[in-house]
Write a protein that holds these residues in place. Structure first.
Motif, PDB file in Angstrom:
ATOM      1  N   LYS A   1       3.006   0.808  -9.116  1.00  0.00           N
ATOM      2  CA  LYS A   1       3.383  -0.426  -9.096  1.00  0.00           C
ATOM      3  C   LYS A   1       3.077  -1.084 -10.639  1.00  0.00           C
ATOM      4  CE  LYS A   1       0.328  -1.294  -5.599  1.00  0.00           C
ATOM      5  NZ  LYS A   1      -0.482  -2.073  -4.340  1.00  0.00           N
TER       6      LYS A   1
ATOM      7  N   SER B   1       0.810  -1.179  -0.016  1.00  0.00           N
ATOM      8  CA  SER B   1      -0.029   0.115  -0.138  1.00  0.00           C
ATOM      9  C   SER B   1       0.923   1.256  -0.293  1.00  0.00           C
ATOM     10  CB  SER B   1      -0.964  -0.050   1.098  1.00  0.00           C
ATOM     11  OG  SER B   1      -0.234   0.106   2.329  1.00  0.00           O
ATOM     12  N   ARG B   2       2.192   1.119   0.179  1.00  0.00           N
ATOM     13  CA  ARG B   2       2.992   2.291   0.075  1.00  0.00           C
ATOM     14  C   ARG B   2       3.086   2.906  -1.280  1.00  0.00           C
ATOM     15  NH1 ARG B   2       8.349  -0.100   2.839  1.00  0.00           N
ATOM     16  NH2 ARG B   2       7.743  -1.712   1.186  1.00  0.00           N
ATOM     17  N   TYR B   3       3.020   2.112  -2.318  1.00  0.00           N
ATOM     18  CA  TYR B   3       2.896   2.547  -3.601  1.00  0.00           C
ATOM     19  C   TYR B   3       1.755   2.495  -4.180  1.00  0.00           C
ATOM     20  CZ  TYR B   3       7.696   1.211  -3.250  1.00  0.00           C
ATOM     21  OH  TYR B   3       9.242   1.096  -2.778  1.00  0.00           O
ATOM     22  N   SER B   4       1.528   3.620  -5.224  1.00  0.00           N
ATOM     23  CA  SER B   4       0.204   3.840  -5.879  1.00  0.00           C
ATOM     24  C   SER B   4       0.021   2.736  -6.919  1.00  0.00           C
ATOM     25  CB  SER B   4       0.080   5.113  -6.403  1.00  0.00           C
ATOM     26  OG  SER B   4       0.868   5.229  -7.525  1.00  0.00           O
ATOM     27  N   GLU B   5      -1.277   2.442  -7.482  1.00  0.00           N
ATOM     28  CA  GLU B   5      -1.388   1.443  -8.230  1.00  0.00           C
ATOM     29  C   GLU B   5      -0.623   1.824  -9.732  1.00  0.00           C
ATOM     30  OE1 GLU B   5      -2.759  -1.745  -8.075  1.00  0.00           O
ATOM     31  OE2 GLU B   5      -2.737  -1.067  -5.689  1.00  0.00           O
TER      32      GLU B   5
END
Length: 403
Positions: free
Chosen positions: A160, A153-157
């Protein structure tokens, strides 16, 4: 003699997998081994993050037969982060990075990268060695975990998606992938069915046979590894200890490792004699700290935000097995599968197990001395038969020989 160049972007150079197991095994097998490793703020750093301020100060040196070449971590970031830019800009903007530059100077036959960003540097090395020297080199990606983690969840979709897109581009130029669990291997084969992937578990060399635990007054739980005060593990250690000390005589919770450099943790006064911190110990000394341990504890409870947690078989997992210590773990899929298959421990049937859940399991197991003894024997036996580093070393060397 084949020359191997190991590329490291983030790990400490004495990392147990990279240096103690793989580099040393390759050296012992007759390879000429060089490691290109980062300095942070001018210093190499230990496994707990502490800088080596009074040794390993030379830019290049040899340690235990391995050639060490160092570079500035800080100066490498701006280049390596260009992995997310368009591929046609990589050669001009990204591949003058320090790792690629030093790697080319080594003129190795095989390059072995240990992280997403060192893989990127390895791609630059492979391309430029062909372009400037006409030399076809081999490239191994040692995937300690999935990057990007699809659940992180630390990275946006979008981030990723971009990271995965670039990974798949790079994997087309990789000659072999090594990884640490069967689930991660399966993930790679789902994405690229014909990608050569082998699993080399994070297991230690076989320790001397553990002595049979004699009758003793204490009952000892062990946690091996790093502890961060702001994360949940230490709060659970306190909670488990508070519950168990109320119902068990001479309960002990031993932490082998502990807080990283510059961090501290607070042990409540009431538990000062219950929670033992050994501090960070030498790799070869772990066994003596586990000699009287009854259960090894692992809690990976952030499964919803980490596919890597679900897929993990961490160092500590095999360390417990190596020393004949039964494992207590929450319902983390890869570890659960292994423990149940080999009957080498106990699974708390919850993905998010509380301190009370673990304490109840410990209290139950405390009463099952015969069962604990059998699980400990099975733990050691499977290491001897299948999983110790002596077995993993054969897998590693087979990958190299088949290149």
């Amino acid at each position: 003699m084949k020359k191997v160049c190991i590329l490291v972007a983030e790990h400490p150079f004495l990392d147990s997998r990279i240096f103690r197991k793989e580099a040393k095994s390759l050296y012992d097998a007759g390879y000429d081994v060089t490691m290109i490793v980062p300095r942070k703020k001018g210093y190499l750093f230990d496994i707990n993050g502490q800088p080596f301020t009074n040794k390993f100060l030379e830019q290049t040196f040899t340690y235990e037969g391995i050639n060490i070449v160092t570079y500035s971590f800080e100066n490498s970031r701006s280049y390596l982060n260009k992995v997310l830019e368009e591929e046609d800009t990589w050669e001009k903007d990204a591949f003058p990075n320090p790792i690629t530059t030093l790697a080319m100077e080594q003129d190795a036959d095989i390059y072995h990268a240990h992280e997403y960003l060192s893989l990127f540097a390895g791609i630059g090395t492979k391309r430029l060695m062909k372009k400037t020297k006409g030399k076809d080199v081999k490239l191994i990606y040692d995937s300690h975990e999935l990057v990007p983690d699809p659940l992180d969840s630390r990275y946006s979709e979008p981030a990723k998606k971009k990271l995965k897109e670039k990974l798949l581009i790079m994997l087309k130029e990789v000659d072999h992938v090594i990884t640490v669990s069967d689930s991660i291997k399966n993930w790679y084969h789902t994405e690229i069915p014909n990608l050569p992937v082998d699993v080399v578990y994070n297991s230690p060399p076989l320790a001397a046979a553990p002595t049979k635990k004699t009758a003793k007054n204490s009952f000892t739980i062990c946690y091996e590894g790093s502890i961060e005060a702001q994360k949940g593990n230490f709060k659970k250690i306190i909670g488990i200890s508070e519950i168990c000390t109320r119902v068990m005589k001479n309960f002990q919770f031993r932490v082998i490792g502990g807080p990283r450099y510059g961090e501290t943790i607070h042990i409540p006064k009431s538990l000062k004699n219950t929670i033992q911190l050994t501090g960070w110990v030498e790799y070869q000394d772990i066994q003596k700290h586990m000699a009287d341990v009854d259960i090894g504890w692992i809690d990976f409870d952030d499964l919803a935000n980490s596919l890597n947690r679900s897929y993990a078989l961490p160092n500590k997992f095999f360390s417990y097995l190596n020393n004949g210590v039964p494992i207590l773990v929450n319902k983390a899929p890869e570890m659960e599968r292994f423990v149940k298959q080999h009957k080498c421990g106990h699974v708390v049937e919850k993905a998010h197990a509380t301190a009370k859940d673990f304490a109840n399991a410990i209290i139950h197991l405390h009463k099952q001395k015969k069962l604990l003894e059998e699980m400990g024997q099975k733990s050691r036996a499977i290491m001897e038969m299948s999983y110790s580093w002596e077995h993993m070393q054969k897998r590693l060397l087979a990958v190299y020989e088949n290149l």
